[in-house]
Design an enzyme around this catalytic site. Structure first.
Site, PDB file in Angstrom:
ATOM      1  N   THR A  16       0.939  -1.209   0.053  1.00  0.00           N
ATOM      2  CA  THR A  16      -0.246   0.028   0.037  1.00  0.00           C
ATOM      3  C   THR A  16       0.775   1.227  -0.173  1.00  0.00           C
ATOM      4  OG1 THR A  16      -1.661  -1.237   1.329  1.00  0.00           O
ATOM      5  CG2 THR A  16      -1.971   1.092   1.104  1.00  0.00           C
TER       6      THR A  16
ATOM      7  N   HIS B 176       5.261   2.004   9.419  1.00  0.00           N
ATOM      8  CA  HIS B 176       5.354   1.188  10.872  1.00  0.00           C
ATOM      9  C   HIS B 176       6.394   2.236  11.638  1.00  0.00           C
ATOM     10  CE1 HIS B 176       2.642  -1.567   9.514  1.00  0.00           C
ATOM     11  NE2 HIS B 176       3.662  -2.550   8.982  1.00  0.00           N
TER      12      HIS B 176
END
Length: 267
Positions: free
Chosen positions: A107, A148
């Site tokens: 993504t 992240h």
């Protein structure tokens, strides 16, 4: 017979699935667990290798013939988008520059392609995620696309955020960012049952965070406990328990734009 499940060793995934894979969810079967980065699971899922698997939402157009999207357990939210990092100020110009990305069906990379659609092209190199920030810092790449926990640690490498693709996406659409999805292999797992197991695993994780702490830290790739906590707080949210109408709209918008731009097949 145990079911196979694959997800990343990142804190949000180990936190969410701790109860499920440790036999703490009533009625759930045993699981054989594989830890792998999402670029690996995207490819493995295309071959139908796992019964339950965490993948990128960007990979769904190639996977929905074999798998069904579950409405829980994934990563979708606000303020958690990918960052484009550089060592030196490039004034937003990546023309002809080498950009390290964590996977060509992630993504993060799909958002990068949508964001940069009206800009001159950069040179793209797929690089394992853990090598991106050190590589940009060492001058091996002009820029890097990160996700992240890198949101909390990139300054340690002397890097600068050229763009926050989450901010761009939210400002342009008003929607949360669809990052990681949980899929159930058709014919191997009942989707409604699997969603029930995962929701119960999430509920138990929130009810007793200490129960999964040792498991999470053991797989956290040398992250400090404070970074682990911030990572979980950011990526495990109301959309993890249920995508809901807003979550589904975010997914449909992302994949609809990608298909309209010719970047993915139509879903």
């Amino acid at each position: 017979m145990a079911l196979s499940i694959a997800f990343s060793p990142c804190p949000n995934d180990t936190f969410v699935f701790h109860a499920l894979v440790h036999g703490l969810v009533p009625g759930a079967p045993e699981f054989d667990v594989t830890f792998a980065d999402v670029d690996v699971t995207n490819t493995a899922a295309e071959r139908g290798e796992f019964d339950l698997v965490k993948v990128s939402y960007a990979a769904l157009p190639w996977l929905l013939d074999r798998y069904e999207l579950l409405p829980c357990g994934g990563a979708l939210g606000r303020g958690c988008g990918p960052l484009v990092l550089t060592r030196d100020s490039l004034d937003g110009d990546l023309t002809g520059r080498t950009v390290a990305v964590p996977g060509d069906r992630t993504t993060a990379y799909l958002l990068f392609r949508l964001w940069s659609a009206d800009r001159p092209p950069a040179r793209i190199e797929v690089v394992p995620f853990h090598r991106i920030m050190p590589g940009v810092a060492a001058g091996e790449y002009d820029a890097g696309l990160v996700i992240h926990e890198a949101r909390f640690t990139y300054q340690r490498y002397g890097l600068t955020a050229l763009a926050d693709l989450g901010e761009w996406w939210e400002g342009d659409t008003g929607l949360p960012i669809p990052l990681g999805a949980i899929l159930a292999r058709r014919g191997a797992v009942d989707p409604a049952e699997a969603a029930g197991w995962i929701r119960e695993s999430v509920r138990r994780a929130w009810a007793d965070p200490a129960a999964s702490r040792e498991y999470v830290l053991a797989h956290a790739q040398e992250m400090e406990p404070d970074v682990v906590r911030r990572h979980i707080d950011l990526y495990v949210n109301e959309f993890t328990a249920d995508l809901g109408p807003e979550g589904h709209k975010a997914v449909e918008t992302l994949l609809g734009r990608a298909a309209a731009a010719g970047l993915t097949p139509t879903v």
